[in-house]
Motif scaffolding. Structure first.
Motif, PDB file in Angstrom:
ATOM      1  N   LEU A 200       0.823  -1.213   0.000  1.00 51.92           N
ATOM      2  CA  LEU A 200       0.000   0.000   0.000  1.00 51.92           C
ATOM      3  C   LEU A 200       0.856   1.262   0.000  1.00 51.92           C
ATOM      4  N   CYS A 201       1.830   1.336   0.927  1.00 50.17           N
ATOM      5  CA  CYS A 201       2.677   2.539   0.988  1.00 50.17           C
ATOM      6  C   CYS A 201       3.987   2.363   0.225  1.00 50.17           C
ATOM      7  N   CYS A 221      -1.442   1.248   7.454  1.00 47.09           N
ATOM      8  CA  CYS A 221      -1.904   1.238   6.058  1.00 47.09           C
ATOM      9  C   CYS A 221      -3.158   0.385   5.903  1.00 47.09           C
ATOM     10  N   GLN A 224      -6.169   2.131   7.481  1.00 43.32           N
ATOM     11  CA  GLN A 224      -6.522   3.313   6.687  1.00 43.32           C
ATOM     12  C   GLN A 224      -7.301   2.882   5.446  1.00 43.32           C
ATOM     13  N   SER A 225      -6.887   1.771   4.831  1.00 42.73           N
ATOM     14  CA  SER A 225      -7.617   1.243   3.680  1.00 42.73           C
ATOM     15  C   SER A 225      -8.996   0.743   4.085  1.00 42.73           C
ATOM     16  N   ARG A 228     -12.400   2.706   4.268  1.00 41.39           N
ATOM     17  CA  ARG A 228     -13.253   2.878   3.084  1.00 41.39           C
ATOM     18  C   ARG A 228     -13.973   1.584   2.706  1.00 41.39           C
ATOM     19  N   PRO A 233      -7.175  -5.126   0.759  1.00 42.40           N
ATOM     20  CA  PRO A 233      -6.849  -4.247  -0.368  1.00 42.40           C
ATOM     21  C   PRO A 233      -6.375  -4.996  -1.614  1.00 42.40           C
ATOM     22  N   ARG A 236      -9.659  -8.485  -1.994  1.00 42.48           N
ATOM     23  CA  ARG A 236     -11.030  -8.028  -1.735  1.00 42.48           C
ATOM     24  C   ARG A 236     -11.831  -8.992  -0.865  1.00 42.48           C
TER      25      ARG A 236
END
Length: 481
Positions: A200-201, A221, A224-225, A228, A233, A236
């Protein structure tokens, strides 16, 4: 355990120092200072003589037995400890260097090199307490630590010994051994590939979490994902995890910290900057104008503020509350620091917060950080009263405080049929500061009545305590009417 000389020489891959021979137990030197009967001392002498003979004939297990029996009779003798330590080290050295193929022809059951090295370490440390001025116990301790593969501690023991005798050849040899071994281990570290990166980062994993579907991300990370949507990530897959219940992968984290220490330290510093921002930086929750001496409940549901709250809860639990200035459309120039006194994470990722407002500040500049605002602030206090006016100033404060007490009593009686208002008044009463702190008391007065946001912002900007007391008094008078 008897060791053949041929097998010993063929297995001596790891060289030790100070264990080629043992120290003789001299009758004349010992008997003069012995605090025991001549018969008991004679028995110790015979045991030591048998032990030394067994050691020199590579019968180390027999030597240990003799030295241990002597030690049980005379436990405070450094020569006995020295010789037994050397015997333990020779057994451990033999077992550690013995090739696996030798076990097919001559199996040795129940013998572990680390056990004997650990026993040698205990003897060496006890020996060191008795003869701290001698380098011999430092040599033996370093030998034991090398066999235990505790190379950094071995180097510490070597350095301490060299302070006593910088010319010691044995310690210099051990220093070379540990340097070579430690250097090989450093070169044996895994290569720095993107396998250790968060997808992610795209940086080195920090506080890694492996999801039930098998993917690994930085803790911050991942959540934070998930602000939403509660899905992995990458694949799924729906994830039923939360920051409170999900633990970091301790093994992977320790591997990363050990093998990439410099990059790990940089990642740790990045994380600490985000969670502990410093005394003059505040993350901002843009919602409403808050003044000191208030208690509020907040429902945090936006993704950006959920991220902000997680970071705050890892730091000092404080943030700034500020409103948008209707005149400019941007963040107002004054804010109030609030402390999160209770934080309840909810199953859907929201946070239910209880906060108490503390002190006000002026915003010097602000910027966006991961979706929320951060500000550099200047802490603000009222201007002190002029000399000669303090008595009148204190008199006014006491009069307003007396009126506030009577006003509160009347307001609580009037609110008996309105439970919401009654709870608000009781909560405000619990936050009441002492009139001896006029600045805080003047803000508290303003929390008792329904003050418009623009008026609260004006109170934050005001630096005259007397004027704020006067405004609070008139607000209570107006509500009373």
């Amino acid at each position: 355990m008897d060791v053949d000389r041929d097998e010993l020489s063929s297995s001596s891959v790891l060289r030790l120092e100070g264990v080629d021979d043992v120290e003789d137990f001299v009758w004349g030197d010992q008997v003069e200072s012995a605090s025991m009967s001549l018969g008991r001392f004679s028995h110790v002498y015979d045991l030591m003589d048998m032990g030394n003979k067994a050691f020199r004939e590579n019968r180390f297990e027999e030597a240990v037995n003799c030295f241990s029996r002597a030690h049980s009779i005379k436990p405070d003798d450094p020569i006995i400890l020295n010789n037994r330590c050397a015997a333990y080290l020779r057994i451990s050295q033999f077992l550690k260097n013995r090739p696996p193929s030798a076990s097919e022809h001559r199996p040795l059951s129940g013998l572990d090199p680390t056990i004997h090295a650990g026993l040698a370490l205990k003897d060496a440390e006890q020996f060191m307490n008795m003869r701290s001025e001698s380098v011999t116990p430092y040599i033996l301790k370093a030998d034991a630590l090398i066999l235990l593969e505790r190379f950094e501690l071995a180097r510490d023991a070597i350095v301490s010994g060299l302070r006593l005798d910088a010319s010691s050849i044995a310690l210099r040899n051990l220093e070379r051994i540990t340097t070579n071994i430690f250097g090989r281990r450093q070169h044996g570290r895994p290569a720095r590939t993107d396998d250790f990166d968060c997808t992610l980062c795209l940086k080195l994993l920090y506080e890694p979490i492996t999801t039930p579907c098998g993917h690994t991300f930085c803790r911050s990370c991942l959540f934070q994902s998930m602000d939403r949507g509660n899905r992995c990530p990458l694949c799924r897959t729906v994830l039923f995890i939360s920051p409170r219940t999900c633990a970091i992968s301790v093994t992977l984290n320790s591997i990363i910290e050990r093998n990439f220490p410099q990059e790990y330290a940089e990642r740790k510093m990045e994380h600490e900057i985000l969670t502990n921002m410093g005394p003059d930086l505040l993350p901002l929750f843009v919602m409403d104008v808050v003044i000191p001496c208030q208690k509020l409940h907040l429902n945090i549901f936006e993704a950006r503020y959920r991220l902000m709250v997680r970071r705050i809860m890892e730091g000092n639990h404080r943030m700034g509350m500020v409103a948008l200035d209707p005149a400019t459309g941007s963040v107002a120039d004054y804010a109030c620091e609030v402390e999160i006194t209770d934080c309840e994470p909810l199953p859907d990722g929201r946070f239910f917060l209880e906060v108490e407002s503390r002190r006000r500040c002026r915003i010097l500049r602000n910027w966006d950080q991961d979706g929320y605002r951060v500000a550099e602030v200047e802490w603000v206090q009222d201007i002190s009263p002029l000399e000669g006016t303090k008595e009148a100033y204190d008199d006014m404060t006491l009069k307003v405080a007396a009126y506030a007490r009577s006003w509160m009593k009347v307001a609580q009686e009037a609110a008996q049929t309105d439970q919401t208002r009654l709870v608000e008044l009781h909560r405000a009463e619990g936050l009441r500061p002492s009139p001896s702190d006029p600045e805080s008391f003047s803000f508290w007065l303003a929390t008792l009545t329904n003050v418009r946001p623009l008026d609260r912002l004006s109170l934050l900007r005001l630096r005259d305590t007397r004027e704020r007391l006067r405004r609070g008094y008139h607000l209570m008078k107006r509500e009373e009417r």
